[in-house]
Scaffold this motif. Structure first.
Motif, mmCIF file in Angstrom:
data_model
loop_
_atom_site.group_PDB
_atom_site.id
_atom_site.type_symbol
_atom_site.label_atom_id
_atom_site.label_comp_id
_atom_site.label_asym_id
_atom_site.label_seq_id
_atom_site.Cartn_x
_atom_site.Cartn_y
_atom_site.Cartn_z
ATOM 1 N N GLY A 348 33.888 32.613 34.766
ATOM 2 C CA GLY A 348 32.967 33.411 33.979
ATOM 3 C C GLY A 348 33.272 34.882 34.178
ATOM 4 O O GLY A 348 34.417 35.327 34.055
ATOM 5 N N ASP A 349 32.269 35.655 34.528
ATOM 6 C CA ASP A 349 32.453 37.088 34.777
ATOM 7 C C ASP A 349 32.560 37.414 36.263
ATOM 8 O O ASP A 349 32.668 38.586 36.635
ATOM 9 N N ALA A 350 32.541 36.378 37.110
ATOM 10 C CA ALA A 350 32.569 36.598 38.559
ATOM 11 C C ALA A 350 33.997 36.482 39.092
ATOM 12 O O ALA A 350 34.718 35.533 38.781
ATOM 13 N N VAL A 351 34.385 37.441 39.906
ATOM 14 C CA VAL A 351 35.694 37.413 40.558
ATOM 15 C C VAL A 351 35.558 36.653 41.868
ATOM 16 O O VAL A 351 34.785 37.041 42.751
ATOM 17 N N GLU A 352 36.312 35.543 41.993
ATOM 18 C CA GLU A 352 36.193 34.707 43.188
ATOM 19 C C GLU A 352 37.307 34.926 44.193
ATOM 20 O O GLU A 352 37.129 34.691 45.392
ATOM 21 N N THR A 353 38.474 35.351 43.713
ATOM 22 C CA THR A 353 39.619 35.452 44.618
ATOM 23 C C THR A 353 40.663 36.367 44.005
ATOM 24 O O THR A 353 40.546 36.800 42.849
ATOM 25 N N ARG A 354 41.682 36.662 44.765
ATOM 26 C CA ARG A 354 42.806 37.462 44.285
ATOM 27 C C ARG A 354 44.039 37.053 45.077
ATOM 28 O O ARG A 354 43.941 36.581 46.206
ATOM 29 N N TRP A 355 45.196 37.195 44.488
ATOM 30 C CA TRP A 355 46.430 36.876 45.190
ATOM 31 C C TRP A 355 47.560 37.767 44.685
ATOM 32 O O TRP A 355 47.549 38.220 43.543
ATOM 33 N N PRO A 356 48.543 38.044 45.540
ATOM 34 C CA PRO A 356 49.646 38.919 45.154
ATOM 35 C C PRO A 356 50.658 38.197 44.264
ATOM 36 O O PRO A 356 50.849 36.980 44.366
ATOM 37 N N VAL A 357 51.295 38.955 43.400
ATOM 38 C CA VAL A 357 52.452 38.447 42.651
ATOM 39 C C VAL A 357 53.648 38.651 43.579
ATOM 40 O O VAL A 357 54.449 39.573 43.422
ATOM 41 N N ALA A 358 53.732 37.786 44.561
ATOM 42 C CA ALA A 358 54.580 38.026 45.732
ATOM 43 C C ALA A 358 56.072 38.060 45.429
ATOM 44 O O ALA A 358 56.840 38.719 46.134
ATOM 45 N N ALA A 359 56.503 37.356 44.393
ATOM 46 C CA ALA A 359 57.945 37.246 44.128
ATOM 47 C C ALA A 359 58.406 38.153 43.003
ATOM 48 O O ALA A 359 59.488 37.961 42.458
ATOM 49 N N ARG A 360 57.586 39.150 42.633
ATOM 50 C CA ARG A 360 58.012 40.071 41.584
ATOM 51 C C ARG A 360 59.083 41.016 42.118
ATOM 52 O O ARG A 360 59.208 41.222 43.329
#
Length: 378
Positions: A348-360
Motif C-alpha cells: 500500500g502506502d507503507a514502506v516496510e523494508t529497503r535493500w541495496p542494488v548491490a550488484a550495480r
C-alpha cells in the motif's frame, strides 16, 4: 515508527512486496510443472536478497551478465553462470578469482576465446564449464552454424581445464505477443534440433539446452529439447512485458515513485523523474513514450530530460496537482533499477523494508582487493 511514501524523497524505485512474491512464485511454479530448470538472470534486480528467494523457490543457480554481478551473487549461490563472452585479460582474471567453491559456467561463441579461458582456468586452479552460445535469431552473439558449435565442443573435449556443459541461446528477437509466438517458437525448435543433432553426431550431446528472455519464457516448454530457462524481468515486470502479454498490468511490481513539480503548461505535467531515473529506452512493443503511470496507464511519459519527465495527460480525465506523487512503470525495468542505489519495499502506502542494488556498476579491481569477504548466506 512507520514510514510512508509521502515521506520518501523522489524519484525513488518502490516494489510492491505482494506483487513481487506473486511473480517469483508464478515463474517457479511454471518451471517446476513443466520440468524446466530455472536459472534466473539477476540483471533485473541485482540483489542478493531477491536471488536468495529465487533459490529458495527452486532455482538451480543464477545467471549473471557482469563480473560484478557474479561476485556479489557468489555470496548467496555456489552455482553461477556468466552468460557473457569471456573476452579480455582483465575479465578473465576476475572470472578466475571467483570463490573456489563456486561452480562456474560461462557462455562462449569462439574457439580463440576458449584458449584464453582455458589458461585463466588453469592459473586459477579450477575447472570452468562452458555453454556454447548459438545465434538463433537475435544476431548479437553466438555461433552461426551447427558445424561451428560442434567444432567448439570437440575443442572443449580436448581441454584439461574446460568442460562442455551444453547449448545456450537468447530468443530476444521474439517480441510478439505471447499468444502470437507459435511460428517463431516452431522455427526455434527446428534450429535447436539442428544444433543438438550436430553436437550429438560428434559425440558431445548437450546435457543442458538453455533459453532466456521473459517474453518467451512462458512458452519454452513447447520448444523440444529445451530443459532450462533464464528469465530476468519477470521478478518486477515492466511496461514492455505487460504490452506483449507476458504479465498483467497488475503484475508490474516495481515503479519509480515521482513527484509532480510543474503543471504550468496546459495538457501536460512535469515530474522529477527523467532519463537518470527511467532511462530512455523506447517501448519494445506497440505504443510510444518512456513509461506510463501505474494508476493511469493512459498517461505516458512522452518526453524526457535528465531530471524532468513530461506526462501527456491529453488522453486522460485525470488532472494532477502540484506535489502529487505518481508511480511510473518504466519501459525497461532492468535499466531503471541500475540507476538507483537502493529499492524500497512497500505494501500500500507503507514502506516496510529497503535493500541495496548491490550488484550495480562494475567495481574496480582495486575495490575487489580491499573489499571485505562475507560468508555465503545460503
Amino acid at each position: 515508527m512507520a514510514t510512508y511514501l509521502e515521506q520518501l524523497e523522489t524519484p525513488v524505485p518502490i516494489v510492491d512486496l505482494d506483487r513481487l512474491a506473486h511473480n517469483l512464485d508464478r515463474m517457479a511454479a511454471y518451471a517446476t510443472l513443466n520440468g524446466l530448470r530455472l536459472r534466473p538472470h539477476v540483471k533485473t534486480h541485482k540483489s542478493p536478497r531477491i536471488a536468495a528467494e529465487q533459490l529458495r523457490l527452486g532455482a538451480v543457480g543464477l545467471t549473471c551478465a557482469t563480473l560484478r554481478e557474479a561476485e556479489v551473487m557468489s555470496e548467496v549461490c555456489n552455482d553461477i553462470y556468466v552468460a557473457y563472452p569471456p573476452v579480455g585479460a582483465a575479465r578473465l582474471e576476475r572470472l578466475a578469482r571467483l570463490p573456489a567453491d563456486v561452480r562456474l559456467t560461462v557462455a562462449a561463441d569462439d574457439i580463440q576465446s576458449l584458449d584464453a579461458l582455458g589458461v585463466a582456468a588453469m592459473l586459477g586452479g579450477r575447472i570452468i564449464d562452458v555453454m556454447i552460445e548459438a545465434d538463433l535469431g537475435m544476431h548479437r552473439v553466438g555461433v552461426t552454424s551447427p558445424q561451428k558449435a560442434a567444432a567448439m565442443a570437440l575443442h572443449l573435449d580436448r581441454s584439461s581445464s574446460l568442460r562442455f556443459a551444453g547449448l545456450q541461446f537468447y530468443p530476444g528477437h521474439i517480441r510478439s505477443h505471447v499468444h502470437e509466438q507459435a511460428d517463431a517458437l516452431a522455427q526455434l525448435g527446428r534450429d535447436i534440433s539442428a544444433y543438438v543433432d550436430a553436437l550429438t553426431d560428434v559425440g558431445c550431446p548437450p546435457r543442458v539446452v538453455s533459453g532466456g528472455s521473459t517474453p518467451a519464457a512462458w512458452r519454452m516448454h513447447e520448444v523440444p529439447g529445451v530443459n532450462e530457462v533464464r528469465p530476468g524481468t519477470y521478478v518486477y515486470n515492466d511496461r514492455t512485458t505487460a504490452q506483449i502479454g507476458a504479465c498483467d498490468w497488475e503484475d508490474c511490481a516495481l515503479t519509480v515513485l515521482a513527484t509532480v513539480v510543474s503543471v504550468s503548461v496546459k495538457g501536460q505535467a512535469v515530474i522529477d523523474a527523467g532519463t537518470k531515473a527511467l532511462g530512455r529506452e523506447p517501448l519494445r512493443a506497440e505504443g510510444d513514450g518512456y513509461g506510463a503511470l501505474l494508476d493511469h496507464p493512459e498517461v505516458i511519459v512522452s518526453r524526457l530530460s535528465e531530471e524532468h519527465g513530461i506526462l501527456d495527460v491529453s488522453q486522460s480525465s485525470w488532472r494532477p496537482r502540484l506535489g502529487d506523487q505518481v508511480r511510473v512503470v518504466p519501459n525497461h525495468v532492468c535499466i531503471a533499477v541500475h540507476l538507483f542505489d537502493e529499492v524500497f519495499g512497500v505494501r500500500g502506502d507503507a514502506v516496510e523494508t529497503r535493500w541495496p542494488v548491490a550488484a550495480r556498476g562494475r567495481a574496480s579491481n582495486l575495490e575487489l582487493e580491499t573489499a571485505p569477504k562475507r560468508p555465503r548466506a545460503v
